[in-house]
Design a protein around this motif. Structure first.
Motif, mmCIF file in Angstrom:
data_model
loop_
_atom_site.group_PDB
_atom_site.id
_atom_site.type_symbol
_atom_site.label_atom_id
_atom_site.label_comp_id
_atom_site.label_asym_id
_atom_site.label_seq_id
_atom_site.Cartn_x
_atom_site.Cartn_y
_atom_site.Cartn_z
ATOM 1 N N ALA C 122 -2.324 -37.562 47.989
ATOM 2 C CA ALA C 122 -3.365 -36.630 47.535
ATOM 3 C C ALA C 122 -3.194 -36.364 46.050
ATOM 4 O O ALA C 122 -2.092 -36.473 45.509
ATOM 5 N N ASN C 123 -4.287 -36.021 45.365
ATOM 6 C CA ASN C 123 -4.156 -35.598 43.973
ATOM 7 C C ASN C 123 -4.617 -34.156 43.727
ATOM 8 O O ASN C 123 -4.475 -33.628 42.638
ATOM 9 N N PHE C 124 -5.150 -33.526 44.763
ATOM 10 C CA PHE C 124 -5.539 -32.115 44.654
ATOM 11 C C PHE C 124 -4.956 -31.341 45.837
ATOM 12 O O PHE C 124 -4.884 -31.876 46.955
ATOM 13 N N LEU C 125 -4.590 -30.085 45.586
ATOM 14 C CA LEU C 125 -4.077 -29.207 46.645
ATOM 15 C C LEU C 125 -5.096 -28.118 46.942
ATOM 16 O O LEU C 125 -5.511 -27.395 46.036
ATOM 17 N N ARG C 126 -5.516 -28.029 48.182
ATOM 18 C CA ARG C 126 -6.420 -26.944 48.550
ATOM 19 C C ARG C 126 -5.612 -25.873 49.281
ATOM 20 O O ARG C 126 -4.568 -26.175 49.895
ATOM 21 N N GLY C 127 -6.093 -24.632 49.255
ATOM 22 C CA GLY C 127 -5.412 -23.555 49.957
ATOM 23 C C GLY C 127 -6.202 -22.276 49.750
ATOM 24 O O GLY C 127 -6.651 -22.001 48.647
ATOM 25 N N GLY C 128 -6.398 -21.511 50.821
ATOM 26 C CA GLY C 128 -7.244 -20.332 50.724
ATOM 27 C C GLY C 128 -6.426 -19.062 50.533
ATOM 28 O O GLY C 128 -5.467 -18.829 51.270
ATOM 29 N N ALA C 129 -6.809 -18.249 49.558
ATOM 30 C CA ALA C 129 -6.133 -16.976 49.327
ATOM 31 C C ALA C 129 -7.063 -15.806 49.666
ATOM 32 O O ALA C 129 -6.613 -14.712 49.958
ATOM 33 N N TYR C 130 -8.357 -16.057 49.611
ATOM 34 C CA TYR C 130 -9.368 -15.061 49.998
ATOM 35 C C TYR C 130 -10.159 -15.705 51.135
ATOM 36 O O TYR C 130 -10.947 -16.610 50.899
ATOM 37 N N LYS C 131 -9.892 -15.285 52.364
ATOM 38 C CA LYS C 131 -10.468 -15.970 53.521
ATOM 39 C C LYS C 131 -11.685 -15.255 54.069
ATOM 40 O O LYS C 131 -11.564 -14.111 54.520
ATOM 41 N N GLN C 151 -0.286 -21.878 42.364
ATOM 42 C CA GLN C 151 0.039 -22.330 41.005
ATOM 43 C C GLN C 151 1.439 -22.955 40.967
ATOM 44 O O GLN C 151 1.641 -24.034 40.398
ATOM 45 N N GLU C 152 2.393 -22.278 41.596
ATOM 46 C CA GLU C 152 3.756 -22.812 41.628
ATOM 47 C C GLU C 152 3.796 -24.184 42.302
ATOM 48 O O GLU C 152 4.435 -25.120 41.804
ATOM 49 N N ALA C 153 3.096 -24.277 43.439
ATOM 50 C CA ALA C 153 3.107 -25.545 44.182
ATOM 51 C C ALA C 153 2.437 -26.653 43.372
ATOM 52 O O ALA C 153 2.863 -27.809 43.385
ATOM 53 N N GLY C 154 1.372 -26.281 42.653
ATOM 54 C CA GLY C 154 0.693 -27.259 41.803
ATOM 55 C C GLY C 154 1.623 -27.750 40.702
ATOM 56 O O GLY C 154 1.735 -28.962 40.457
ATOM 57 N N LYS C 155 2.296 -26.797 40.051
ATOM 58 C CA LYS C 155 3.210 -27.176 38.961
ATOM 59 C C LYS C 155 4.337 -28.061 39.457
ATOM 60 O O LYS C 155 4.717 -29.044 38.815
ATOM 61 N N ALA C 156 4.887 -27.720 40.598
ATOM 62 C CA ALA C 156 6.043 -28.458 41.123
ATOM 63 C C ALA C 156 5.698 -29.893 41.507
ATOM 64 O O ALA C 156 6.549 -30.785 41.468
ATOM 65 N N THR C 157 4.447 -30.117 41.864
ATOM 66 C CA THR C 157 4.076 -31.428 42.407
ATOM 67 C C THR C 157 3.140 -32.229 41.503
ATOM 68 O O THR C 157 2.943 -33.426 41.724
ATOM 69 N N GLY C 158 2.530 -31.565 40.526
ATOM 70 C CA GLY C 158 1.548 -32.265 39.700
ATOM 71 C C GLY C 158 0.173 -32.342 40.350
ATOM 72 O O GLY C 158 -0.715 -33.038 39.855
ATOM 73 N N LEU C 159 -0.002 -31.625 41.435
ATOM 74 C CA LEU C 159 -1.327 -31.592 42.071
ATOM 75 C C LEU C 159 -2.211 -30.573 41.363
ATOM 76 O O LEU C 159 -1.730 -29.507 40.948
ATOM 77 N N TYR C 160 -3.504 -30.890 41.241
ATOM 78 C CA TYR C 160 -4.442 -29.897 40.736
ATOM 79 C C TYR C 160 -4.822 -28.992 41.901
ATOM 80 O O TYR C 160 -4.894 -29.442 43.048
ATOM 81 N N THR C 161 -5.069 -27.722 41.616
ATOM 82 C CA THR C 161 -5.239 -26.744 42.700
ATOM 83 C C THR C 161 -6.662 -26.217 42.782
ATOM 84 O O THR C 161 -7.320 -25.992 41.771
ATOM 85 N N VAL C 178 -5.504 -21.212 39.036
ATOM 86 C CA VAL C 178 -5.870 -22.504 39.634
ATOM 87 C C VAL C 178 -6.759 -23.354 38.726
ATOM 88 O O VAL C 178 -7.250 -22.881 37.695
ATOM 89 N N ASP C 179 -6.962 -24.619 39.145
ATOM 90 C CA ASP C 179 -7.676 -25.573 38.299
ATOM 91 C C ASP C 179 -9.163 -25.694 38.618
ATOM 92 O O ASP C 179 -9.961 -26.068 37.759
ATOM 93 N N LEU C 180 -9.512 -25.451 39.869
ATOM 94 C CA LEU C 180 -10.924 -25.467 40.260
ATOM 95 C C LEU C 180 -11.145 -24.274 41.182
ATOM 96 O O LEU C 180 -10.220 -23.870 41.898
ATOM 97 N N GLY C 201 -15.684 -20.897 33.448
ATOM 98 C CA GLY C 201 -15.000 -21.947 32.706
ATOM 99 C C GLY C 201 -14.325 -23.022 33.543
ATOM 100 O O GLY C 201 -13.981 -24.081 33.022
ATOM 101 N N LEU C 202 -14.128 -22.785 34.825
ATOM 102 C CA LEU C 202 -13.490 -23.797 35.670
ATOM 103 C C LEU C 202 -14.546 -24.625 36.400
ATOM 104 O O LEU C 202 -15.628 -24.126 36.697
ATOM 105 N N PRO C 203 -14.206 -25.893 36.746
ATOM 106 C CA PRO C 203 -15.113 -26.662 37.605
ATOM 107 C C PRO C 203 -15.272 -25.949 38.949
ATOM 108 O O PRO C 203 -14.346 -25.278 39.407
ATOM 109 N N VAL C 204 -16.439 -26.112 39.550
ATOM 110 C CA VAL C 204 -16.756 -25.394 40.783
ATOM 111 C C VAL C 204 -17.099 -26.378 41.900
ATOM 112 O O VAL C 204 -17.964 -27.230 41.726
#
Lengths: 337, 337, 337, 337
Positions: C122-131, C151-161, C178-180, C201-204
C-alpha cells in the motif's frame, strides 16, 4: 426528438445528422449557440427507428419529446375513460371496491368471503386461481376449479369477479367464468400475455411491475389496447425500493401523475403495497383522498390460516369498519361507493 | 424460522405460538430474556405454510433462517456446476464468450456477424428472434424465421446458438433450431414460462429481473430445476436503480454473492447493463476479473442502423480488440477462452 | 435548455415564452412541428434562474442540455487530472492503494496495521478518527488523538495518511496531522462542509452519497473546487438499492461513466460497497479492470474484535495476497502499483 | 440477537460462539435442529459491540431482534408525543399546517406570504434562509438577514416560524429568531449537526434522508434526543427511487409504519415529495387521510419568479382552496386545524 451535439462539433458532423434526418423524410430545425448546436426533429420519429443517431459522430445525446403510447395518452383522449362491467362503472364518479382472498381455497371459503364483502359494501370480488409464487414449493392455486367457485360466488352475491391470469390457458379458462381479468405485477412486461389479454374481450386490470416507470406501464397498457381492447384499468400496488419496513412502497403520487398522462382509470391495492394488515386501512383512505378510482383489497375469513398473503389480509370485521369509513372519504371526493 | 415475541407478551400468547408449532409436528425452542422471548423452530417450515404466525397475538416478527430454494442451493451442492453444450462447457474452468446482435434482422446479417465473432474468438452466437420491446410499435423480431437463420449461422461457423423465448410457442420452435434458450429479465418471474423451460430439454440462460433480489432469482432458477432441468446459467444484466447515467446498474457484486449461495454458473451481459457502447469493454474486463463464468455481448455489423439496441452494440473491430484483451484477463483468473 | 410546448399551444403562449427568453437577454430558436413546438435556448441558462418557465401556460416540460458543473467538467478539461500527494500521484498512470482500519483504535493498533499494509504494497494509510455511526450509542472515534496516531504511523512507514472529517473542527484538526481528507457518503451534500474542505488546502477524497446521481456528485465536487481546491478524488463506495445480499451495491459502471464526464480521478472502496470480507478481493480486481485510479480498503489486525466494520475488514494475510494479485491486474491496465 | 450457524457446523464452532457470549456476560440459548443450530442472545447486545461474531468460524449470519434506538422507540413510550410550540401543539389531536416559500427572498416577500397563509388557515410559517442547493452557482439564501425577516413576519401574523439550519453557525443564529429548526434531508446523517441540534433548545423537524430507512431515520432522531432534546418531529418528504415522473417518491406508508415504531409526531412535505405543483393538493389530502400530524408546503406570491423551487410552489389562491378542503379531511381523522 432533439439531437444535442457535443461542444465544438464540426460543421460536417452537424450536416451528417441533418442529412440523415432529411433522408428519412423529416425536417430538421437547427439552433446554433455559442457553445453547442441542437437539432430539433418534430414528427413521426418512428421513421428514424432504425437509425441510431446516438452513435453518429459528435452527437452528445438524443432527447425524446413525445411519448410512444398513443391510445393510452391523455393528450389524445381528454375525457377520463368510464369502464363498464355489467351495471357497474369504473371511472371518475364512482369508487370501485374490490375485495376477496389472495387465493381461492375452496368453494365454501370463497362463498363465505363473497357474502361478507358484499354485505360490507364491496361491488367486486377478487380471488386468485392461478397464483404466481416466489417459490415453486408454495401453494399454486386451484386453477380452473377456483374460477368456477368464483363464478358461483359472484352469481350468488351479485358481485363482479376478477381473477389473475398467468398464461394463455388461464385466459381461455377465465373468459368462461369471470368478469374481469388481471395481469399481475410480475407479468406487466410479458408482452405475449398482454397481447392475448388484448384479444380476450374482458376488461383488464393491469398491475404495475415492481420497478416499472409510468412510461413503461402505459406502454404495457398500449400493448393491450393496440389489440382492440380499450378497457384497461391501471392498478398501483407498490414499487420496489430500498425500504424494508413495508413489503413494497406504495407510490401514491402515481395517481395524480397518471391522471395527467392517461385517460385510463387508476385503482390502488394497499394490501400488496404494504404487506401489513395494520397499515391497510390508513392507506385505503389515503388512496381515496388522492383521487384513485377504486381499491382492491385482501379480505379473508381466517387470515391466520390463509394459504397465501394472510399477514396482509383484513378480517371481515376490519373490512366492514373500513368500508364504512371509506364512504365518507368517497363523498369528500365526489364519488359514490 | 424464528418467532420474536413483543416485549411484555403474556405467558398465554407464548403458549399459543408454542402450541401451533407443536400441533404442526415441529419442536419449538424457547429463549426467554429479560425484555423479550424468542422461539426457534428448526426444520421443515413448509409445515407452517398455512399458519400465519405473524398475526398471532403478541408476535413481533418472523425471521426465516433457511432458504426456500434447494436444488439451486450451494449448501447441498458444494461443487460448481459444469454445463455442457456440445463440446463446450460453461463452468469454473472456462470463459464462455457469447456475442451477436440484439435482433436477428436477416439471413445475411446474422451470418456476417456469426463469422466475425467466431473469428474474434467467441464460442456462442446470440441473436433475438422474439423481441420483448417496451412499445408495441417497435420491431418485434422475425420469430421462427429468425431461429432458422440462427441455426444456419451456427452450423456454418461451429458456434453454439442462444435465443430468447417469450412464450410456449417460442420454446417449441426454439428446441428445433438452437442450442440454448434464454429467459429474459422481464419474464424472470413468469412462472408459467419457467416451468415450460424446465421441460424443454435445453440449457437455460436465466436473466435477472430488473428488480429481482438474489433470493427471488434463485427461486426462479428453482422453478426450472424442479421440472427436471438442472442446466441453468444465471445472467446478471443490470438492475434498476435511481441512477440514469447508465441504462441499468450492473450489480457486479452479485457474482461473488451468488457463488457463495449457488453452484450454478454466472455470466454477465455488460451491453444491457450499461446501454452505452463506450462503457462495454471496461465492464467486460471487470466481469472476468470478478469471477464471472462468461460474457454475453451485443455485436452488430452496422450499429448505427441496428433495428434494436444499436447504441449498446460493439462494431466488429471493437469486439475483436476486446476479445483479445479478455484473453489476458481470463488467464489471470485461471480460465481458458 | 429546451422548452417543449404542449400540443395545441396557442400562438400567444409561445410568444409569451419567447418574450421571457428575450427579456432576459437570450435568443430563442423556434421549431414548429405539426403536433408541437419546441423552443431552444442556448447559452447562459443561469440568466433564467429566477424564471420558472415550467409554470408558464402551455409549457409541457423543460429539458436541460448543459451540465451545471464547469470546473469538474471534462468538456472543459480534456486531460485527466494528476493529483500529487508528496511523491505519490493519483491519476491515469498509477494505482493508488489505500488501506487501513475503519477506525483508529489505539496508537499500537494503527502502527501495527500501517506496517503490515506498507509491507504488502500500500502507499496510503486510511483510518477513521471521527466516525459517523448510525446509532449514537456506537463507538464515535478517538478524534484528535486518533489523528496524532495516524501521523505517527504515516511518518514511521512513509505512507500518506487519509482521514474522514465530519465538521469544521475536524478539518481544522486534520490539516495539522494528515495528508488528505475524506468527505464521507453521508456528508456528500453537506454543502457547508464541502465549502470548508475547499478552503483547507489538502486534497479531498469525496465519497459518493448513498443515493447520489453522478450529476449531483460532480456538483458536490464543484462546491469544493469553486473554493479554489482542484484536488478532488471521487470515491465510489456503493449505492443504496433494493438488494440486501450486500451492504450496498457497487456501481462499477460509474467509473467509465465518470471518466467520460470529468477529468477527476476515481477510486473504489470495495469494503463499504459490499460489507462482506469474502467478496472484497473479487471486487478489488474488478475495480482495477474497469479502470479505477485506486482502491481504498479496510484492513484490520483482528477483524473479529474491530470496533467498527470488522465483518468487511481483510486480515493482514488476505490483504497481502490480494495486493500481490492486484499487481498483475494493474499491469494489464498499464498502471504501476 | 440470534446467531445462525451453517449446516454441519462442528460442535467446537458452536462452543466457540457460546463461549464468546458467556465471556461477555450474556446467556446463550441453543436450539439444535436436524439441519442447523441457532443461538439466541437476549439482552444488552452492546456488550458484544466489539465482537464481530459474523466472522467466527461456521457462523452463517447474525439476526438482530431489538432496535438500537430507545428514546424514540414506541415500545418504551406508549403514548404519542405532543410537542408544544407556544400555544400550538403538534400531536395526535391537531393538524399542523406549515406553509411558506422555499427561500426567504426579501422582507416584503416573506411578510406578504405570511399574511396570505395565515389568512388561509396556516399556523406555522416556513422559509429558508440557508439553502442547500445542488449547484454552488444557485442562490444560497439570505442567511441571518433572512431569519430576521422571518421573525418579523411571525410577530406580525402570530405564525410560529421554522427555518432549516445547515451548520452550527446557522443554529446559533436561528435560536435568536425562530421557533423551530429543521434539519434537511441531505443532513439527516450529519451526526455533528444532529448533536448540536440536540443542544439548542428548540423543537427540531427532522426530514428523512433521500435513501434513509425508517431504522436509520429513527436513529438520527435518537442522536438529537440523546442530547436532551425530546421535541423531534419527523418529516417524510419523498425518497429516491427509479421513478422520474415525480421529483421523489412520497413514501406515504411511512406514516403508519412510523406510528407503530415511535411516539414522535410525523408530518408530510408533499411539495418536495413530488416537485410538481399540480400534484400537491391530492397528496396533501392523502397525507391527512393516512394519519399525518401535519403538513409543510411551499407557497409563493409569484411562483413563476421564485428563486428556488418555484415549480412546486402553490399560489395564494391554490393554498387558500386547499386549506379549506383540508379542514374536512382533518375532521374525518378527528383532528382540529
Amino acid at each position: 426528438m432533439i439531437i444535442v451535439m457535443k461542444p465544438g462539433a464540426p460543421k460536417e458532423a452537424v450536416n451528417n445528422v441533418v442529412k440523415t434526418i432529411e433522408d428519412n423524410g423529416l425536417t430538421p430545425h437547427l439552433s446554433e449557440g455559442s457553445q453547442l448546436t441542437i437539432i430539433g426533429v418534430i414528427g413521426d420519429k418512428s421513421r428514424l427507428n432504425n437509425r441510431n443517431l446516438e452513435l453518429a459522430p459528435y452527437v452528445d445525446k438524443i432527447v425524446p419529446v413525445t411519448e410512444s403510447y398513443k391510445l393510452a395518452n391523455r393528450k389524445f383522449h381528454a375525457q377520463p375513460a368510464r369502464i363498464k362491467v355489467g351495471k357497474a362503472e369504473i371511472g371518475p364518479d364512482t369508487l370501485a371496491l374490490m375485495a376477496g382472498p389472495c387465493a381461492v381455497e375452496s368453494e365454501e371459503q370463497i362463498m363465505l368471503i363473497a357474502q361478507a364483502v358484499k354485505k360490507a359494501g364491496a361491488n367486486f370480488l377478487r380471488g386468485g386461481a392461478y397464483k404466481p409464487r416466489t417459490s415453486p414449493y408454495a401453494f399454486q392455486g386451484l386453477e380452473e376449479e377456483g374460477l368456477k367457485y368464483m363464478q358461483e360466488a359472484g352469481k350468488a352475491t351479485g358481485l363482479y369477479t376478477v381473477c389473475e391470469v398467468t398464461s394463455l390457458e388461464a385466459i381461455n379458462a377465465a373468459v368462461k367464468y369471470v368478469d374481469l381479468i388481471q395481469i399481475g405485477a410480475r407479468n406487466m412486461q410479458n408482452f405475449y400475455l398482454l397481447k392475448e389479454a388484448g384479444k380476450c374481450g374482458l376488461p383488464v386490470i393491469l398491475k404495475r411491475g415492481l420497478s416499472a416507470t409510468l412510461e413503461e406501464w402505459l406502454n404495457a397498457a398500449e400493448y393491450i389496447m393496440s389489440m382492440g381492447n380499450e378497457n384497461v384499468i391501471l392498478c398501483e400496488r407498490g414499487i420496489r425500493t430500498f425500504e424494508t419496513a413495508t413489503r413494497n412502497t406504495l407510490d401514491i403520487s402515481a395517481v395524480p401523475a397518471l391522471k395527467s398522462r392517461t385517460q385510463l382509470p387508476v385503482i390502488i391495492d394497499p394490501s400488496h403495497a404494504c404487506g401489513v394488515r395494520a397499515y391497510v386501512p390508513a392507506l385505503a383512505k389515503a388512496a381515496v383522498a388522492v383521487g384513485a378510482d377504486g381499491l382492491i383489497m385482501e379480505v379473508h375469513n381466517n387470515p391466520e390460516c390463509a394459504l397465501s398473503d394472510g399477514p396482509q389480509s383484513l378480517t371481515f370485521e376490519q373490512f366492514d369498519t373500513l368500508a364504512r369509513e371509506l364512504k365518507a372519504y368517497a363523498a369528500l371526493s365526489g364519488r359514490t361507493l
